[in-house]
Design a protein around this motif. Structure first.
Motif, PDB file in Angstrom:
ATOM      1  N   SER A 128       0.823  -1.210   0.000  1.00  0.00           N
ATOM      2  CA  SER A 128       0.000   0.000   0.000  1.00  0.00           C
ATOM      3  C   SER A 128       0.856   1.258   0.000  1.00  0.00           C
ATOM      4  CB  SER A 128      -0.964   0.012   1.188  1.00  0.00           C
ATOM      5  OG  SER A 128      -0.264   0.002   2.410  1.00  0.00           O
ATOM      6  N   VAL A 129       2.006   1.211   0.647  1.00  0.00           N
ATOM      7  CA  VAL A 129       2.909   2.365   0.653  1.00  0.00           C
ATOM      8  C   VAL A 129       3.434   2.624  -0.747  1.00  0.00           C
ATOM      9  CG1 VAL A 129       5.133   3.227   1.500  1.00  0.00           C
ATOM     10  CG2 VAL A 129       3.553   2.098   3.071  1.00  0.00           C
ATOM     11  N   ALA A 130       3.941   1.577  -1.398  1.00  0.00           N
ATOM     12  CA  ALA A 130       4.476   1.731  -2.752  1.00  0.00           C
ATOM     13  C   ALA A 130       3.391   2.197  -3.712  1.00  0.00           C
ATOM     14  CB  ALA A 130       5.076   0.406  -3.235  1.00  0.00           C
ATOM     15  N   MET A 131       2.212   1.601  -3.627  1.00  0.00           N
ATOM     16  CA  MET A 131       1.121   1.939  -4.540  1.00  0.00           C
ATOM     17  C   MET A 131       0.643   3.374  -4.320  1.00  0.00           C
ATOM     18  SD  MET A 131      -0.458   0.508  -7.095  1.00  0.00           S
ATOM     19  CE  MET A 131      -0.081  -1.218  -6.870  1.00  0.00           C
ATOM     20  N   SER A 132       0.451   3.779  -3.082  1.00  0.00           N
ATOM     21  CA  SER A 132      -0.053   5.127  -2.831  1.00  0.00           C
ATOM     22  C   SER A 132       0.969   6.193  -3.210  1.00  0.00           C
ATOM     23  CB  SER A 132      -0.513   5.288  -1.380  1.00  0.00           C
ATOM     24  OG  SER A 132       0.516   4.988  -0.488  1.00  0.00           O
ATOM     25  N   GLU A 133       2.253   5.927  -2.995  1.00  0.00           N
ATOM     26  CA  GLU A 133       3.288   6.888  -3.394  1.00  0.00           C
ATOM     27  C   GLU A 133       3.325   7.050  -4.913  1.00  0.00           C
ATOM     28  OE1 GLU A 133       5.133   8.967  -1.705  1.00  0.00           O
ATOM     29  OE2 GLU A 133       4.535   8.272   0.278  1.00  0.00           O
ATOM     30  N   LYS A 134       3.246   5.943  -5.625  1.00  0.00           N
ATOM     31  CA  LYS A 134       3.277   6.000  -7.095  1.00  0.00           C
ATOM     32  C   LYS A 134       2.014   6.666  -7.625  1.00  0.00           C
ATOM     33  CE  LYS A 134       5.941   3.604  -9.424  1.00  0.00           C
ATOM     34  NZ  LYS A 134       7.263   3.797 -10.013  1.00  0.00           N
ATOM     35  N   LEU A 135       0.888   6.361  -7.036  1.00  0.00           N
ATOM     36  CA  LEU A 135      -0.376   6.978  -7.445  1.00  0.00           C
ATOM     37  C   LEU A 135      -0.338   8.488  -7.203  1.00  0.00           C
ATOM     38  CD1 LEU A 135      -3.208   6.517  -8.538  1.00  0.00           C
ATOM     39  CD2 LEU A 135      -3.938   6.026  -6.207  1.00  0.00           C
ATOM     40  N   ALA A 136       0.155   8.891  -6.043  1.00  0.00           N
ATOM     41  CA  ALA A 136       0.264  10.323  -5.729  1.00  0.00           C
ATOM     42  C   ALA A 136       1.186  11.024  -6.715  1.00  0.00           C
ATOM     43  CB  ALA A 136       0.760  10.510  -4.304  1.00  0.00           C
ATOM     44  N   ALA A 137       2.281  10.380  -7.078  1.00  0.00           N
ATOM     45  CA  ALA A 137       3.212  10.972  -8.045  1.00  0.00           C
ATOM     46  C   ALA A 137       2.538  11.169  -9.396  1.00  0.00           C
ATOM     47  CB  ALA A 137       4.451  10.097  -8.189  1.00  0.00           C
ATOM     48  N   ARG A 138       1.747  10.202  -9.820  1.00  0.00           N
ATOM     49  CA  ARG A 138       1.021  10.343 -11.093  1.00  0.00           C
ATOM     50  C   ARG A 138       0.033  11.497 -11.035  1.00  0.00           C
ATOM     51  NH1 ARG A 138      -0.706   4.900 -14.227  1.00  0.00           N
ATOM     52  NH2 ARG A 138       1.343   3.935 -14.310  1.00  0.00           N
ATOM     53  N   LEU A 139      -0.717  11.567  -9.964  1.00  0.00           N
ATOM     54  CA  LEU A 139      -1.701  12.637  -9.835  1.00  0.00           C
ATOM     55  C   LEU A 139      -1.019  14.003  -9.767  1.00  0.00           C
ATOM     56  CD1 LEU A 139      -4.117  10.937  -7.290  1.00  0.00           C
ATOM     57  CD2 LEU A 139      -4.524  11.313  -9.731  1.00  0.00           C
ATOM     58  N   ALA A 140       0.072  14.094  -9.036  1.00  0.00           N
ATOM     59  CA  ALA A 140       0.808  15.354  -8.934  1.00  0.00           C
ATOM     60  C   ALA A 140       1.337  15.783 -10.300  1.00  0.00           C
ATOM     61  CB  ALA A 140       1.943  15.214  -7.928  1.00  0.00           C
ATOM     62  N   ALA A 141       1.784  14.815 -11.103  1.00  0.00           N
ATOM     63  CA  ALA A 141       2.277  15.124 -12.454  1.00  0.00           C
ATOM     64  C   ALA A 141       1.171  15.681 -13.341  1.00  0.00           C
ATOM     65  CB  ALA A 141       2.890  13.872 -13.083  1.00  0.00           C
ATOM     66  N   GLU A 142      -0.072  15.393 -12.993  1.00  0.00           N
ATOM     67  CA  GLU A 142      -1.222  15.904 -13.746  1.00  0.00           C
ATOM     68  C   GLU A 142      -1.780  17.179 -13.117  1.00  0.00           C
ATOM     69  OE1 GLU A 142      -4.044  12.712 -14.111  1.00  0.00           O
ATOM     70  OE2 GLU A 142      -2.536  11.368 -14.961  1.00  0.00           O
ATOM     71  N   GLY A 143      -1.075  17.721 -12.122  1.00  0.00           N
ATOM     72  CA  GLY A 143      -1.484  18.973 -11.513  1.00  0.00           C
ATOM     73  C   GLY A 143      -2.438  18.844 -10.347  1.00  0.00           C
ATOM     74  N   VAL A 144      -2.600  17.642  -9.835  1.00  0.00           N
ATOM     75  CA  VAL A 144      -3.494  17.422  -8.706  1.00  0.00           C
ATOM     76  C   VAL A 144      -2.673  17.498  -7.420  1.00  0.00           C
ATOM     77  CG1 VAL A 144      -5.056  15.787  -7.584  1.00  0.00           C
ATOM     78  CG2 VAL A 144      -4.994  15.943 -10.090  1.00  0.00           C
ATOM     79  N   GLU A 145      -3.063  18.371  -6.517  1.00  0.00           N
ATOM     80  CA  GLU A 145      -2.367  18.464  -5.236  1.00  0.00           C
ATOM     81  C   GLU A 145      -2.671  17.210  -4.429  1.00  0.00           C
ATOM     82  OE1 GLU A 145      -2.338  21.188  -1.218  1.00  0.00           O
ATOM     83  OE2 GLU A 145      -3.203  22.018  -3.042  1.00  0.00           O
ATOM     84  N   THR A 146      -1.639  16.601  -3.889  1.00  0.00           N
ATOM     85  CA  THR A 146      -1.832  15.364  -3.138  1.00  0.00           C
ATOM     86  C   THR A 146      -1.161  15.449  -1.768  1.00  0.00           C
ATOM     87  OG1 THR A 146       0.140  14.324  -4.038  1.00  0.00           O
ATOM     88  CG2 THR A 146      -1.902  13.969  -5.247  1.00  0.00           C
ATOM     89  N   VAL A 147      -1.747  14.758  -0.822  1.00  0.00           N
ATOM     90  CA  VAL A 147      -1.161  14.574   0.504  1.00  0.00           C
ATOM     91  C   VAL A 147      -1.277  13.085   0.798  1.00  0.00           C
ATOM     92  CG1 VAL A 147      -1.355  15.084   2.964  1.00  0.00           C
ATOM     93  CG2 VAL A 147      -1.868  16.872   1.273  1.00  0.00           C
ATOM     94  N   VAL A 148      -0.161  12.470   1.119  1.00  0.00           N
ATOM     95  CA  VAL A 148      -0.150  11.038   1.402  1.00  0.00           C
ATOM     96  C   VAL A 148       0.129  10.840   2.888  1.00  0.00           C
ATOM     97  CG1 VAL A 148       0.939   8.820   0.894  1.00  0.00           C
ATOM     98  CG2 VAL A 148       0.674  10.523  -0.924  1.00  0.00           C
ATOM     99  N   VAL A 149      -0.696  10.039   3.524  1.00  0.00           N
ATOM    100  CA  VAL A 149      -0.510   9.686   4.930  1.00  0.00           C
ATOM    101  C   VAL A 149      -0.442   8.166   5.011  1.00  0.00           C
ATOM    102  CG1 VAL A 149      -1.526   9.754   7.241  1.00  0.00           C
ATOM    103  CG2 VAL A 149      -1.796  11.712   5.696  1.00  0.00           C
ATOM    104  N   HIS A 150       0.624   7.659   5.582  1.00  0.00           N
ATOM    105  CA  HIS A 150       0.781   6.214   5.757  1.00  0.00           C
ATOM    106  C   HIS A 150       0.396   5.876   7.193  1.00  0.00           C
ATOM    107  CE1 HIS A 150       2.611   5.885   1.859  1.00  0.00           C
ATOM    108  NE2 HIS A 150       3.488   6.808   2.181  1.00  0.00           N
ATOM    109  N   ARG A 151      -0.809   5.451   7.368  1.00  0.00           N
ATOM    110  CA  ARG A 151      -1.376   5.214   8.691  1.00  0.00           C
ATOM    111  C   ARG A 151      -0.587   4.219   9.537  1.00  0.00           C
ATOM    112  NH1 ARG A 151      -6.770   1.898   9.067  1.00  0.00           N
ATOM    113  NH2 ARG A 151      -5.187   0.300   8.916  1.00  0.00           N
ATOM    114  N   ASP A 152      -0.112   3.144   8.910  1.00  0.00           N
ATOM    115  CA  ASP A 152       0.496   2.073   9.681  1.00  0.00           C
ATOM    116  C   ASP A 152       2.026   2.094   9.729  1.00  0.00           C
ATOM    117  OD1 ASP A 152      -1.959   1.009  10.397  1.00  0.00           O
ATOM    118  OD2 ASP A 152      -2.086  -0.183   8.567  1.00  0.00           O
ATOM    119  N   MET A 153       2.647   3.028   9.052  1.00  0.00           N
ATOM    120  CA  MET A 153       4.109   3.129   9.106  1.00  0.00           C
ATOM    121  C   MET A 153       4.525   3.529  10.515  1.00  0.00           C
ATOM    122  SD  MET A 153       5.391   2.264   6.201  1.00  0.00           S
ATOM    123  CE  MET A 153       7.041   2.904   6.266  1.00  0.00           C
ATOM    124  N   GLY A 154       5.535   2.858  11.039  1.00  0.00           N
ATOM    125  CA  GLY A 154       6.023   3.166  12.374  1.00  0.00           C
ATOM    126  C   GLY A 154       5.264   2.478  13.494  1.00  0.00           C
TER     127      GLY A 154
END
Length: 78
Positions: free
Chosen positions: A50-76
């Protein structure tokens, strides 16, 4: 870790289809004047796939001009 995740069968197709779905949803939200949407990506442990997928998804959306905020709930939460 991300390279391992995206070398698994179906991972790239999942990302492509999820991104396309979000483009469709985003267009509808914009038409309705919505300012944000919350999406979630989950997996069994919440620390690899989920971390890898959400980071890659956020990067794609950001490249299209969509502001993104990613929070990894279970990290740590070891």
């Amino acid at each position: 870790m991300a390279s391992y995740v995206f070398n698994q069968p179906g991972a790239k197709e999942f990302l492509d289809r999820y991104a396309e779905l979000l483009r469709l949803v985003a267009a509808g939200y914009r038409r309705e004047g919505k300012r944000y949407v919350t999406i979630a990506v989950g997996c069994t442990g919440g620390k690899h796939r989920s971390v890898a997928m959400s980071e890659k998804l956020a990067a794609r959306l950001a490249a299209e001009g969509v502001e993104t905020v990613v929070v990894h709930r279970d990290m740590g939460r070891e």
